[in-house]
Design a protein around this motif. Sequence first.
Motif, PDB file in Angstrom:
ATOM      1  N   SER A  65       0.878  -1.164   0.000  1.00  0.00           N
ATOM      2  CA  SER A  65       0.000   0.000   0.000  1.00  0.00           C
ATOM      3  C   SER A  65       0.914   1.211   0.000  1.00  0.00           C
ATOM      4  O   SER A  65       2.049   1.156   0.516  1.00  0.00           O
ATOM      5  CB  SER A  65      -0.928   0.023   1.212  1.00  0.00           C
ATOM      6  OG  SER A  65      -0.351   0.739   2.284  1.00  0.00           O
ATOM      7  N   ASN A  67       0.812   3.949   1.625  1.00  0.00           N
ATOM      8  CA  ASN A  67       1.145   4.474   2.955  1.00  0.00           C
ATOM      9  C   ASN A  67       2.184   3.612   3.657  1.00  0.00           C
ATOM     10  O   ASN A  67       3.107   4.111   4.304  1.00  0.00           O
ATOM     11  CB  ASN A  67      -0.126   4.573   3.818  1.00  0.00           C
ATOM     12  CG  ASN A  67      -1.069   5.650   3.319  1.00  0.00           C
ATOM     13  OD1 ASN A  67      -0.757   6.382   2.380  1.00  0.00           O
ATOM     14  ND2 ASN A  67      -2.237   5.753   3.937  1.00  0.00           N
ATOM     15  N   LEU A  69       4.395   1.682   2.222  1.00  0.00           N
ATOM     16  CA  LEU A  69       5.682   1.856   1.543  1.00  0.00           C
ATOM     17  C   LEU A  69       6.303   3.202   1.896  1.00  0.00           C
ATOM     18  O   LEU A  69       7.534   3.309   2.051  1.00  0.00           O
ATOM     19  CB  LEU A  69       5.485   1.754   0.022  1.00  0.00           C
ATOM     20  CG  LEU A  69       5.170   0.353  -0.503  1.00  0.00           C
ATOM     21  CD1 LEU A  69       4.735   0.398  -1.953  1.00  0.00           C
ATOM     22  CD2 LEU A  69       6.359  -0.577  -0.350  1.00  0.00           C
ATOM     23  N   TYR A  70       5.473   4.195   2.045  1.00  0.00           N
ATOM     24  CA  TYR A  70       5.957   5.525   2.427  1.00  0.00           C
ATOM     25  C   TYR A  70       6.611   5.482   3.810  1.00  0.00           C
ATOM     26  O   TYR A  70       7.722   5.976   4.004  1.00  0.00           O
ATOM     27  CB  TYR A  70       4.771   6.492   2.403  1.00  0.00           C
ATOM     28  CG  TYR A  70       5.034   7.842   3.011  1.00  0.00           C
ATOM     29  CD1 TYR A  70       4.692   8.102   4.337  1.00  0.00           C
ATOM     30  CD2 TYR A  70       5.614   8.862   2.270  1.00  0.00           C
ATOM     31  CE1 TYR A  70       4.932   9.350   4.897  1.00  0.00           C
ATOM     32  CE2 TYR A  70       5.850  10.109   2.820  1.00  0.00           C
ATOM     33  CZ  TYR A  70       5.505  10.340   4.146  1.00  0.00           C
ATOM     34  OH  TYR A  70       5.746  11.579   4.707  1.00  0.00           O
ATOM     35  N   TYR A  89      10.151   4.783  -1.673  1.00  0.00           N
ATOM     36  CA  TYR A  89       9.433   6.005  -2.054  1.00  0.00           C
ATOM     37  C   TYR A  89       8.971   5.897  -3.507  1.00  0.00           C
ATOM     38  O   TYR A  89       7.854   6.286  -3.850  1.00  0.00           O
ATOM     39  CB  TYR A  89      10.325   7.238  -1.885  1.00  0.00           C
ATOM     40  CG  TYR A  89      10.365   7.799  -0.480  1.00  0.00           C
ATOM     41  CD1 TYR A  89      11.577   8.119   0.132  1.00  0.00           C
ATOM     42  CD2 TYR A  89       9.187   8.030   0.242  1.00  0.00           C
ATOM     43  CE1 TYR A  89      11.614   8.633   1.417  1.00  0.00           C
ATOM     44  CE2 TYR A  89       9.217   8.535   1.527  1.00  0.00           C
ATOM     45  CZ  TYR A  89      10.439   8.837   2.119  1.00  0.00           C
ATOM     46  OH  TYR A  89      10.469   9.344   3.400  1.00  0.00           O
ATOM     47  N   ARG A  91       8.295   3.196  -5.121  1.00  0.00           N
ATOM     48  CA  ARG A  91       7.180   2.241  -5.174  1.00  0.00           C
ATOM     49  C   ARG A  91       5.893   2.898  -4.700  1.00  0.00           C
ATOM     50  O   ARG A  91       4.828   2.725  -5.302  1.00  0.00           O
ATOM     51  CB  ARG A  91       7.482   1.026  -4.291  1.00  0.00           C
ATOM     52  CG  ARG A  91       8.454   0.071  -4.924  1.00  0.00           C
ATOM     53  CD  ARG A  91       8.802  -1.060  -4.013  1.00  0.00           C
ATOM     54  NE  ARG A  91       9.678  -1.994  -4.695  1.00  0.00           N
ATOM     55  CZ  ARG A  91      10.439  -2.896  -4.094  1.00  0.00           C
ATOM     56  NH1 ARG A  91      10.417  -2.986  -2.776  1.00  0.00           N
ATOM     57  NH2 ARG A  91      11.203  -3.695  -4.791  1.00  0.00           N
ATOM     58  N   ARG A  94       4.410   4.992  -7.329  1.00  0.00           N
ATOM     59  CA  ARG A  94       3.728   4.260  -8.406  1.00  0.00           C
ATOM     60  C   ARG A  94       2.273   4.000  -8.012  1.00  0.00           C
ATOM     61  O   ARG A  94       1.392   3.955  -8.877  1.00  0.00           O
ATOM     62  CB  ARG A  94       4.414   2.919  -8.683  1.00  0.00           C
ATOM     63  CG  ARG A  94       5.860   2.994  -9.143  1.00  0.00           C
ATOM     64  CD  ARG A  94       6.000   3.624 -10.498  1.00  0.00           C
ATOM     65  NE  ARG A  94       7.382   3.703 -10.936  1.00  0.00           N
ATOM     66  CZ  ARG A  94       8.260   4.616 -10.549  1.00  0.00           C
ATOM     67  NH1 ARG A  94       7.894   5.558  -9.692  1.00  0.00           N
ATOM     68  NH2 ARG A  94       9.489   4.611 -11.002  1.00  0.00           N
ATOM     69  N   LEU A  95       2.063   3.798  -6.705  1.00  0.00           N
ATOM     70  CA  LEU A  95       0.706   3.490  -6.257  1.00  0.00           C
ATOM     71  C   LEU A  95      -0.118   4.754  -6.011  1.00  0.00           C
ATOM     72  O   LEU A  95      -1.339   4.736  -6.143  1.00  0.00           O
ATOM     73  CB  LEU A  95       0.760   2.645  -4.962  1.00  0.00           C
ATOM     74  CG  LEU A  95       1.339   1.247  -5.122  1.00  0.00           C
ATOM     75  CD1 LEU A  95       1.438   0.548  -3.776  1.00  0.00           C
ATOM     76  CD2 LEU A  95       0.504   0.424  -6.071  1.00  0.00           C
ATOM     77  N   ASP A  99       0.405  11.856  -4.588  1.00  0.00           N
ATOM     78  CA  ASP A  99       0.655  12.126  -3.166  1.00  0.00           C
ATOM     79  C   ASP A  99       1.865  13.045  -3.040  1.00  0.00           C
ATOM     80  O   ASP A  99       2.993  12.669  -3.367  1.00  0.00           O
ATOM     81  CB  ASP A  99       0.901  10.788  -2.434  1.00  0.00           C
ATOM     82  CG  ASP A  99       0.921  10.956  -0.929  1.00  0.00           C
ATOM     83  OD1 ASP A  99       1.585  11.893  -0.435  1.00  0.00           O
ATOM     84  OD2 ASP A  99       0.291  10.136  -0.242  1.00  0.00           O
ATOM     85  N   ASP A 101       3.305  14.218  -0.322  1.00  0.00           N
ATOM     86  CA  ASP A 101       4.266  13.834   0.729  1.00  0.00           C
ATOM     87  C   ASP A 101       5.306  12.873   0.168  1.00  0.00           C
ATOM     88  O   ASP A 101       6.505  13.019   0.423  1.00  0.00           O
ATOM     89  CB  ASP A 101       3.536  13.154   1.900  1.00  0.00           C
ATOM     90  CG  ASP A 101       2.795  14.159   2.762  1.00  0.00           C
ATOM     91  OD1 ASP A 101       1.936  13.727   3.553  1.00  0.00           O
ATOM     92  OD2 ASP A 101       3.078  15.369   2.633  1.00  0.00           O
ATOM     93  N   ASN A 105       9.208  13.917  -0.179  1.00  0.00           N
ATOM     94  CA  ASN A 105      10.267  13.183   0.539  1.00  0.00           C
ATOM     95  C   ASN A 105      11.276  12.588  -0.421  1.00  0.00           C
ATOM     96  O   ASN A 105      12.493  12.606  -0.172  1.00  0.00           O
ATOM     97  CB  ASN A 105       9.639  12.070   1.398  1.00  0.00           C
ATOM     98  CG  ASN A 105       9.125  12.597   2.718  1.00  0.00           C
ATOM     99  OD1 ASN A 105       9.087  13.813   2.946  1.00  0.00           O
ATOM    100  ND2 ASN A 105       8.718  11.710   3.594  1.00  0.00           N
TER     101      ASN A 105
END
Lengths: 252, 606
Positions: A65, A67, A69-70, A89, A91, A94-95, A99, A101, A105
């Motif tokens: 997901s 989040n 992965l973040y 980041y 990855r 890609r989802l 986003d 954030d 980052n």
Amino acid sequence: MNRGKGGMPYLLLLAFLLLPMAHQAAQAGSVVDSLFQEANLAYSNGQFEKAIRLYEQITTEKGYSANILYNLAGSYARDGQTGKAILNYERALRLAPSDSDIRGNLEHLRKEQTLFPKEQGAVEQLFSLLNMQQWALLALTSLFVAAMLSALRFRVHFSKHQTALMNTAALLVFVLGIAGTYSNQRTFRTSIVIAPEVRLLISPFAGSSSVAAIQEGRRVFPVKNYQDYIYVVDETHRKGWLKRGSIEAICR
Amino acid sequence: MRYHIFKLFHIVLLLLATAPTLWASIEVDARLSHHSFPFGKAAMLTITVTGSQKAQEIKLPEIENLQFHQRGQSSQFNSINGQVSRSMTYNYLIEPLKAGDYTIAPIQVTVGSADYTTKAISFTATAPGTSSSESSSNRNQLEKLAFLRISAPGRHYPGERVPITIKAYFNTKIRTDLKSLPTFAGEGIVMPRLSNTPAQSQETVDGENYHVLSWDSTITGVKIGQHPLEFTMDTTLLLPQSGRSRSPFSGFGGSSLFDDSFFDSVFGNYRQTPLQLKSQKETLEIVTLPEEGKPEDFSGAIGQFTMQVAAHPPEVEIGEPITLKVTISGEGNFDRVDMPGFTVNSRWKTYPASSNFIEKGNDSTGNKVFEQAIVAKEASITEIPPLSFSYFDPQEHKYITNSSLPIPITIKGKAPRSLPAQPITPSPEQEEATSAKTESSSVLFLPDLAPLKLETGSFTRVIKPLFLRTWYISLFACAMILLIGLRIYREIVIKKRRNPQFDLQRQRKALLGKDMKELEKRLIENDCRSFLAGCRTAIQNQLGMLWQLQAAAISSADIAARFSEDSFLVEIFQVAERAAYAGAELSTEQMHQYSQRLKKELEELP
């Protein structure tokens, strides 16, 4: 005839059959949530290795997901593993391409690591205005718009000029969308250098001469394989061989 | 009465005579007829129980390579000076399976409720054919039953694989047990292990049929000189023995009491006889390879060989490896065949080669395949230089060198400037960034990173690009189909609008279809008058649309004016008109024919 009550028993039966599955799903969900909370807590307490382990466990058990992965990327970044941080980041992006954030980052980390890509040409700049998903959606939308316009012409009369203009515009947007998608699809085949102090080699053998040092976190594009080595081109267009374990693909 | 008393008296007397023996002491003794005899013969062990009772049990010891065969028992009464004694004798034939010294341990004998043991007995089974002329003659006879032969090796070179055939012959009349494979002892010769499954055949030698076991192998001489070669092989022959042959005791001073057929056979007329087969003596002569004409790259390969060289891929980028494949085929000592190398060359980087030997029939014949990675150091290289392989042909008695042709290749790209092993010197900005990074990573502090996400979000198992997702592909396909479908429909509409005749024809066709259906209905109802009226209506409808006239206004005169007299339309229209006024009688078949023909005529209208 009262039709309403006739279906009630069947609904109840269905609910009864689905209840265990729902309960199981809910239980699985709660396990993941608790792992997630625990990982976040570990991160907050500075226990980044533990946080990494827990986030990785979630991805293994449940999948990816944006989040998760973040947060995982953030943990790697705090732990000093820049390559893995940038990989996750990427990855996450890609989802969830929109986003801010994640994007922020990632750019911040790449800047910190002096991972500056080569300057882009005009065409590349054009196609980087939107990300790949946006180009793909644009192409799809243009198809539907063209279909709608075709349907509308049965009801509304358009002049030849107007028709030609509409067709051209739709075609242009469609072609742009396809071109943009194709241009950016390379990003899905990108890998990231995850090991420190990696060197690009002339030949795929240990002890071969080195072309250049390649930084951890650098994007590379695999071209071909030879035994344990991969021939890559990095984002600054340098080419050479890297050992297989020193890079990891963004998309799985 | 008297007779009975007399009889009773004799019985009592007899009992009294034997009474002392009942209480006599029991002695157990064991004796061997011979304490030295040849292996292959047997001796008689006699266990005697002296006393009045017979033995309940005799426990014979278990001795390796020694077999006991029971040969009956006998009893005896003795009366000496009024002393009567009784003894039981138990006879066993003992047969050693191997030459050597044996000791029969004390034998436990149970008499009544007591156990008695005999003394230990030692004896020697001598080796066969060691001393007597009779044994020598036996050996000669045995050698006619089984023998070993080898092929003559001849004169060869060190390292050369010399083919050799070893044949073991066994007379078909005897059974044989092989104890070992053929072996040889000697220095300076090596041979691979022989197969456990030799080839089998039958041959006739001197009028006798033999079962033949053959081994085809190779020997290699490693030292210069003459090397004697003799093979041996251990076997056991199972020899049959005829009816009244000589007993094991004849000729050894044995008692004639035992010289009968009772003691002849040991295993139901067969006897095991170990025999070591020996081949004839041959000599392998190893001579030195000639020095004259010896190539520099000669590695010791002797035989007949060919070489093939291939390189893949033919086009590479600079630094990309090429796989060089060299195949050496033929017959000879492949263990001395090495990868042919480049001559010392600064333009190529070579890596260690791998090899694989593919046998064809035996380990001296086959293909040895070498694969080696090579890398061109210069982009200007256009071919792989020739390779050479040298070997000595023992049949030609000379050295032969095989050379390959140069292999053309294409090297693409510029050679990158290769860097030394030390890390590159970073620019001042990079150094600053690196030191800042080092500081920050050691402090593990990245304050500018956005905070954590507090929700897990939705999950997916695979990170796929949008255009590979199922819903996107489905929508894309739907949009394409819709667009193409609308375009096609639009084209049809446009075509219709541009061609009024197209529409008219379509309408006529639709109307004809409707009228014919109506006719079918009337035909089924068998309503002749109504059927003919329907025919007339159908004609009027079609002609009315064709001539742009009102259908009802068209009469038979109009039709007759535009069609020929013999036209079916004219005929049926007139029949229909007549039927309207005067009625008509048509059979079903006729109506059916009319219907079909009418349809055809109306369809064929322009």
